[in-house]
Design a protein around this motif. Structure first.
Motif, short mmCIF file in Angstrom:
data_model
loop_
_atom_site.label_atom_id
_atom_site.label_comp_id
_atom_site.label_asym_id
_atom_site.label_seq_id
_atom_site.Cartn_x
_atom_site.Cartn_y
_atom_site.Cartn_z
N THR A 164 0.83 -1.21 0.00
CA THR A 164 0.00 0.00 0.00
C THR A 164 0.86 1.25 0.00
OG1 THR A 164 -0.11 -0.21 2.40
CG2 THR A 164 -1.96 -1.06 1.14
N LYS A 165 2.03 1.17 0.62
CA LYS A 165 2.88 2.37 0.67
C LYS A 165 3.47 2.66 -0.70
CE LYS A 165 1.80 2.61 4.85
NZ LYS A 165 0.92 1.43 4.77
N THR A 166 3.78 1.60 -1.44
CA THR A 166 4.23 1.83 -2.82
C THR A 166 3.13 2.53 -3.61
OG1 THR A 166 5.46 -0.22 -2.63
CG2 THR A 166 5.20 0.69 -4.83
N ALA A 167 1.90 2.09 -3.34
CA ALA A 167 0.78 2.72 -4.05
C ALA A 167 0.64 4.18 -3.65
CB ALA A 167 -0.51 1.95 -3.76
N VAL A 168 0.83 4.45 -2.36
CA VAL A 168 0.74 5.85 -1.92
C VAL A 168 1.84 6.66 -2.59
CG1 VAL A 168 1.08 7.38 0.06
CG2 VAL A 168 -0.36 5.36 0.27
N TYR A 169 3.02 6.07 -2.67
CA TYR A 169 4.10 6.75 -3.37
C TYR A 169 3.70 7.06 -4.80
CZ TYR A 169 7.90 6.95 -6.66
OH TYR A 169 8.69 7.32 -7.72
N ALA A 170 3.15 6.05 -5.49
CA ALA A 170 2.78 6.24 -6.90
C ALA A 170 1.73 7.34 -7.02
CB ALA A 170 2.25 4.93 -7.49
N LEU A 171 0.82 7.34 -6.07
CA LEU A 171 -0.21 8.37 -6.07
C LEU A 171 0.41 9.75 -5.88
CD1 LEU A 171 -3.14 7.64 -6.46
CD2 LEU A 171 -3.46 7.79 -3.99
#
Lengths: 126, 163, 589, 517
Positions: C246-253
């Motif tokens: 999820t943190k990778t996703a937050v980063y991507a966001l």
């Protein structure tokens, strides 16, 4: 709150086994609440919003009341949700832990599951 | 009217009609006759019609044979080339007929008949005897072909060795 | 750390950047963890354990050699791929991932399970690779690698339920990856580049990519994979899982959609709805899962609020979340390990024999609740402040509600039902030492960041002079939290609070797991009936066709049997006749 | 034997003597002279050696001619020294050279094949007659491809036909007699039609030379006589080419002929007729007249498609391997005529390259069947049961040849089918490409039947014993060698299709370029 249960394992009484201690804790907690609420009178909270956007925020005890109401509301709504959403544990078929060995009522002294072969490496002790 | 004119009035075209008729007779013989020798004869008639066509092509009205005559110039003579070609064609025709007749002899020896429908039946039976040794996967089992074959006396040998 | 042209080189790619210091060959930051993962696959148990701890340290040391602006590109099949792009945002996440990998590595030391050790290292490495990916193709590669490596942490539980859960998880994440690839292709078509930069919503690519990231980011209705899979993983696996995907996703966001307004509302919804589920959920790790969605909601909101405090808050909160959520998952993992159970209804009274775990768990609970002096406070308040600053009243109220709710379920419910409440009679041993060490470090970090937030602030992508500790903030927060707790105590004492019950609570995955299969079954039955009807009909038709084909082509068939000579000649004559007629008509025209 | 590699032969052959101008005549004269020699010497051994030697010589000459044609363009040879329009001219085009190469190669390899056992009904001491007829047939086929004179084509056609009737009638089975008779009737009518067509065209143009006539025809193209002549020519050739529905003489003829004759005729006879038809259509009349004005495509294309399906479907049902292969030939000829009917370079290339590919494949397969027949005494599909272990090389040869019939990539059949599909696409007829693919599936069925029998079939009872009750074993080397060479060629030219395709393409370009003279 769980004073009577401890005796069945015959171990020593722990801090919260004594209802008196629990009661003291609750009194302390209420006192804290009162103090925190009273802080509103001691300090002036500068509002989060600029101008007249949310005047109610500057009301005395806004955060206290909001927090309390929010949580009661949360629980009550969630409780109602159960009527709609709750199903038996095996609703979708399998249950987590169902195929693993259940510890036999007491503590798992070594933490090793009965079918240690298949769950190899889940834990290796300290 | 023009067609009738083409048929009758234009002189010389009757030759082609004769040739076409001959050809049709020949083809009819091949198609309609069951007897192998008669078919060969039909074939012969058909070939003759083709030969006649060439002869007719080469013919020049009033022309003589293309033979060099002493002292005569500007002689009208028929085109010799188609006629010469027909020598070859006739040879071919004779060879074909001879071969066909030789074959009919062999067929008569092998089967004892020259009627094509009977030969076909015999051949089908042979085919099926062979196929019976080799049941085909797509043939539904237990579905015998209940075709009755008329008894045909089989003469000759089964393909004698040596011509 | 100015990038001067002297010496030192990257192992991957082409660009050579030289550092001021001594000769230093730098690996791509993801490589230490990935290499360690591959080595661990072949290594004996002791070495594997060493790698679990040393690889993140090595990776972090390697990482520190990089600085913003570093770029490594390579050409593959005509595409200029940016394997590495370093800036503050990526650097912070990479550092965080190394920290998380270190904590999880220490936490995992008691275990001998090769599958989890290898998967954990590779998983952490993929997350690092993903945040440094400069273009969408490289991102896609690591994106899928994240999914593939992490699923083994779920399968490592080796139970039927977890295996199936893992399959669902894999399916969702592969789908996310495929969407990402489609988005990349669209991006290529629309913009002619694959470089992963901030996008404006509007292009087809941006929507597809948002959906791909949204799946990993647990957008509402796309979130069920998390609450399905995380409780199904091993006690160790969940700790890993909670830190990276999820943190990778937050980063991507944060990279791609900074300041996109829809994200504010999406984030708000994410912060709101899970807390209701969390109240009635029995499986404590699933409670944490819902709480995690709630926390990501704050981050998504922050990203949506845009550059400056919003993104800073989101990133800082992501940083803190990894630590305190990790701490909470670790404590629950310890409980699961020692008791074999994780349902609130079956636990209670564990403080008696696991006092240290209980204490550490409470530190985590205080942090997630954003108690002053704990890490959650210094980051969550940034998002709240920015929301108020931008004038989003509804959002602000909702987030305030969510803050109270978080305290309610994560701050009180988790430690209370696990370690206190009624005595379940369980007397497990204290958690293994390595677990306590890992939790201890995490707890220490929670308090340290809470007390000295400026170290974290210095790492944030935007310069900030935010000061969380002013009187107003602290008082507000204390009032909110204490009265939330008051509500809990009151409801508990009056017996209104819903008891913990063994149950399954329906979520939107009901549509996928129940409604869809049932509908499909009905459809299949109907379709099957039709299909068999059609098949029967087809069989009849086939029978007819076959008999026709046989009639025509078998050796005794019309076309299969050798025709009598006359027939063939007849056909020759007919064909000639037809051709003549044909030519005659043709010439007559 | 050095010439057996086509690749080697295609290399520059430094044979530049004054003699090589006579090569076109030599190509025909060699077998034509050898045939009566065989008859005169009445020795089987002599006939065998002579015919094989002549066949290899013609193959060598064909190679030289092909190379010469490719280098210098059409080779002309006025027979008897009479100049072209008046005398008979031998004219070797690329397509012609290509066809005589195939014919002589197949002849050389089938004559190399040591047909043992009593394959023909001739007594051993009279076997020289067989070679005599074989050489005449070869001469006829070569002559058809070489001569530039229409009536001469007819004569060679009849020479090859008459000798092939005789050869087919030599089959041991008595059904060969009827097959031969049938073929004779059909062949003669076909020849007759051809002759009538030539006559009508001669009537309008006054010449028999193909090129000369091609130049004179445009002036009279719209006369009814020319149209009728064209129809006669086309139908006559269609009979020889076994175009559906005029194919019925073919299956039995190939089935009951002696094995080598089957192999030879299957690989050559129809291919030469295909060449003649291509020459008539493209050189004599021109594609524009034939396809645009008359619209032959509308007739030939459906018939070709029908042949593809009828042939393949009938092949599926056959119990006898030879008949299976014969019906498959009808289908394969359908591909060739389809290529012709497309009237574009790709289509015609596919047809011409299939002349080689199919010739090699089908001859190889007939020789495989001959090997099987020699060892097992039968040639039914059933007789292949379990041969995978007992005749491994032969079995493998069949599998490879079968794959080429299907058009599996890597085999020669694929090359032609691929080119045909390209042709269909170039002609913007997508459905034709689909039809070709579907009909290939039918080939899968009939080939698979045999392959399944070879490797999964179990011989039962007496079937495990071969001819004369001996156990079945691999065919003798002298039979296997030419078989394997032919089958290997399908693989070699399936993988290395450059030489065959490029020659076929230049032949196709040449033929199409000859439109309208």
């Amino acid at each position: 709150m769980s004073a009577d249960a401890s005796s069945k394992n015959g171990d020593r009484r722990h801090l919260w086994d004594d209802p008196k201690n629990v009661q003291i804790l609750i009194w302390v907690f209420w006192a804290c609440c009162a103090i925190v609420f009273a802080l509103d009178f001691a300090f002036h909270r500068h509002p989060s919003f600029e101008g007249e956007t949310l005047p109610i925020e500057e009301m005395v005890g806004f955060y206290s009341i909001y927090g309390f109401v929010a949580c009661v509301l949360l629980v009550l709504v969630a409780k109602q949700m159960r009527k709609v959403l709750m199903r038996s544990e095996d609703y979708y078929g399998e249950v987590l832990g169902a195929t693993a060995g259940e510890p036999d009522g007491g503590a798992r002294d070594e933490g090793r599951a009965p079918d240690g072969e298949s769950r190899e490496g889940r834990d290796g002790g300290d | 009217m023009s067609l009738l004119e083409a048929l009758l009035v234009q002189r010389g075209l009757w030759v082609y009609w004769a040739i076409i008729t001959l050809m049709m007779i020949g083809l009819y013989g091949v198609i309609a006759r069951d007897h192998l020798v008669k078919k060969v004869m039909g074939l012969n008639v058909f070939q003759s019609s083709a030969i006649l066509l060439y002869v007719a092509i080469g013919k020049v009205r009033g022309g003589t044979a293309a033979i060099l005559l002493e002292g005569e110039e500007n002689v009208l003579y028929s085109n010799p080339l188609p006629h010469v070609l027909m020598l070859t064609a006739i040879v071919v025709g004779i060879a074909t007929t001879a071969l066909a007749l030789a074959l009919t002899v062999r067929i008569q020896e092998a089967y004892g008949t020259l009627e094509e429908d009977e030969l076909a039946r015999l051949r089908v039976r042979e085919d099926e005897e062979e196929a019976a040794l080799d049941p085909h996967p797509f043939d539904p089992p237990g579905e015998p072909e209940d075709v009755e074959y008329p008894e045909v006396k089989v003469g000759g040998g089964a393909g004698g060795a040596g011509v | 750390m100015a990038a001067t042209e002297t010496h030192a080189q990257y192992v991957m790619g082409e660009t050579v950047r030289l550092l001021d210091g001594p000769l230093q060959a730098l690996l791509h930051p993801a490589l230490p963890l990935l290499v360690a993962g591959v080595v661990a696959a072949l290594a004996p148990p002791r070495l594997r354990k060493a790698l679990l701890v040393l690889a993140p340290l090595w990776g972090a040391w390697n990482l520190l050699g990089f600085t913003s602006g570093d770029l490594v590109s390579a050409e593959l099949a005509g595409f200029e791929l940016i394997l590495l792009r370093v800036d503050k945002l990526a650097f912070l996440f990479a550092l965080l991932f190394h920290l998380a990998a270190l904590l999880a590595g220490i936490y995992a030391l008691h275990s001998d399970d090769r599958m989890q050790q290898v998967a954990g290292l590779l998983y952490a490495g993929s997350a690092v690779g993903a945040v440094f990916a400069g273009d969408l193709l490289v991102l896609f590669f690591f994106w899928e690698l994240l999914a593939i490596t992490s699923v083994f942490l779920i399968w490592a539980r080796r139970e039927t339920a977890s295996t199936r859960s893992g399959l669902r998880y894999l399916l969702v994440h592969i789908a996310s990856g495929v969407l990402l690839l489609i988005g990349a292709a669209l991006h290529w078509i629309e913009f002619g580049t694959l470089v992963f930069e901030r996008m404006d919503l509007g292009s087809a690519a941006s929507w597809v990519l948002l959906l791909a990231i949204g799946i990993k980011c647990c957008f509402p209705l796309l979130h069920t994979w998390l609450v399905d899979a995380y409780p199904a993983a091993t006690e160790l696996g969940t700790v890993y899982l909670a830190s990276f995907t999820t943190k990778t996703a937050v980063y991507a966001l944060a990279r791609g959609y900074e300041g996109c307004e829809p994200l504010i509302w999406i984030g708000m919804a994410m912060a709101m709805f899970p807390i209701f589920y969390a109240v009635i959920e029995n499986d404590l790790r699933r409670v944490l899962g819902y709480s995690m969605i709630n926390q990501i909601g704050f981050m998504v909101c922050g990203v949506g609020l845009g550059a400056g405090l919003g993104v800073n808050g989101a990133v800082a909160h992501a940083f803190n979340d990894v630590i305190f959520k990790g701490l909470l998952f670790m404590s629950m993992g310890a409980v699961l390990l020692r008791t074999g159970r994780i349902n609130g209804s079956e636990l209670g009274g564990l403080y008696k024999t696991m006092p240290q775990t209980a204490g550490l768990c409470m530190v985590g609970a205080a942090s997630i609740s954003a108690f002053p002096l704990f890490s959650g406070f210094v980051s969550k308040s940034m998002v709240m402040t920015e929301a108020a600053h931008e004038g989003y009243v509804v959002v602000w109220l909702a987030l305030l509600f969510a803050s109270a709710g978080v305290f309610h379920h994560a701050g009180i419910k988790i430690p209370f039902f696990a370690f206190f409440a009624h005595d379940s009679g369980l007397r497990p041993k204290e958690a293994p030492l390595n677990m306590r060490v890992a939790m201890g470090i995490a707890a220490l970090l929670c308090i340290a960041i809470g007390c000295f937030p400026n170290a974290l602030y210095a790492l944030l992508p935007y310069a900030t002079d935010y000061h969380p500790y002013d009187t107003t903030h602290v008082v507000q927060q204390l009032q909110l939290l204490f009265f939330s707790a008051l509500a809990f105590v009151t409801l508990m004492l009056t017996g209104i609070y819903p008891p913990e019950l063994r149950s399954t609570n329906l979520d939107v995955d009901w549509f996928a797991r129940r409604a869809a299969p049932r509908t499909l079954r009905v459809l299949a039955a109907v379709g099957g009936a039709i299909w068999y009807g059609v098949l029967a009909g087809l069989a009849d038709v086939l029978k007819v066709v076959r008999s026709v084909v046989r009639w025509l082509h078998s050796p005794a068939g019309r076309l299969g049997e050798p025709w009598p000579t006359g027939t063939t000649v007849f056909w020759a004559a007919t064909l000639l006749g037809l051709l003549l007629l044909f030519s005659y008509l043709g010439s007559a025209l | 034997m050095a010439a057996e590699s086509v690749g080697q032969g295609l290399q520059q052959v430094a044979l530049s003597t004054a003699f090589d101008v006579h090569f076109p005549a030599l190509e025909v004269v060699l077998p034509l002279v050898a045939a009566p020699l065989c008859f005169l010497f009445r020795s089987r051994a002599f006939a065998r050696i002579l015919s094989a030697a002549v066949a290899w010589l013609t193959f060598g000459v064909a190679l030289v001619l092909l190379q010469k044609v490719l280098a210098e363009g059409t080779v002309r040879y006025p027979l008897g020294g009479w100049a072209a329009p008046y005398g008979i001219e031998y004219r070797v085009t690329v397509a012609g050279a290509w066809v005589i190469l195939v014919v002589s190669l197949v002849a050389a390899l089938t004559l190399l094949f040591d047909s043992r056992g009593s394959a023909s009904r001739l007594a051993p001491e009279r076997r020289y007659l067989y070679y005599s007829a074989f050489l005449l047939c070869l001469a006829g086929l070569l002559g058809m491809a070489i001569t530039g004179d229409l009536f001469n084509i007819f004569v060679f056609l009849e020479i090859s036909s008459l000798s092939s009737y005789a050869l087919i009638a030599l089959g041991r089975d008595r059904r060969a007699l009827m097959a031969s008779y049938s073929y004779l009737i059909m062949g003669t009518i076909g020849g007759g039609f051809f002759m009538i067509g030539v006559g009508l065209l001669y009537q309008m143009t006054g010449t028999l030379n193909v090129e000369d006539m091609a130049q004179r025809l445009p002036a009279v193209l719209d006369t009814r006589t020319v149209l009728v002549g064209f129809a006669f020519l086309l139908v006559g050739l269609s009979i020889k080419l076994a175009v559906f529905p005029l194919h019925q003489w073919l299956p039995n003829a190939y089935t009951f002929a002696p094995p080598r004759v089957s192999a030879f005729l299957a690989g050559t006879a129809t291919k030469v007729s295909y060449y003649v038809m291509a020459e008539v259509v493209f050189v004599l009349f021109g594609a524009h007249f034939v396809f645009t004005e008359i619209g032959l495509g509308a007739v030939l294309m459906p018939l070709s498609v029908a042949a593809m399906f009828v042939g393949s479907l009938a092949a599926i049902y056959q119990a006898d391997l030879r008949r299976l292969l014969a019906y498959s030939s009808i289908g394969q000829l359908g591909y060739m005529t389809l290529g012709l009917s497309l009237a574009n370079v790709e289509g015609l290339t596919s047809g011409l390259v299939h002349v080689f590919n199919h010739g090699v494949t089908k001859s190889g397969l007939f020789l495989v069947v001959a090997c099987v027949g020699y060892r097992t005494g039968r040639t039914t599909v059933r007789s292949m049961a379990g041969l995978g272990t007992r005749m491994p090389a032969t079995s493998l040869a069949f599998v490879i040849g079968g794959m080429s019939l299907i058009g599996v990539p890597g085999t020669a059949g694929f090359v032609s089918k691929w080119e045909l599909i390209r042709g269909a696409l170039a002609a913007e007829r997508l459905w034709l490409a689909a039809v070709v693919l579907v009909s290939s599936l039918l080939a899968v069925v009939y080939v698979w039947r045999v392959v399944e029998m070879i490797y999964f079939g179990r011989p039962e009872g007496l079937e495990s014993l071969g001819r004369d009750g001996e156990p079945v074993r691999e065919a003798p080397f002298s039979m296997l060698l030419p078989t394997l060479i032919l089958v290997a060629a399908t693989v070699v030219f399936g993988l290395w299709s450059d030489p065959t395709l490029s020659v076929a393409r230049s032949a196709a370009v040449e033929l199409l370029g000859g439109a309208g003279g």
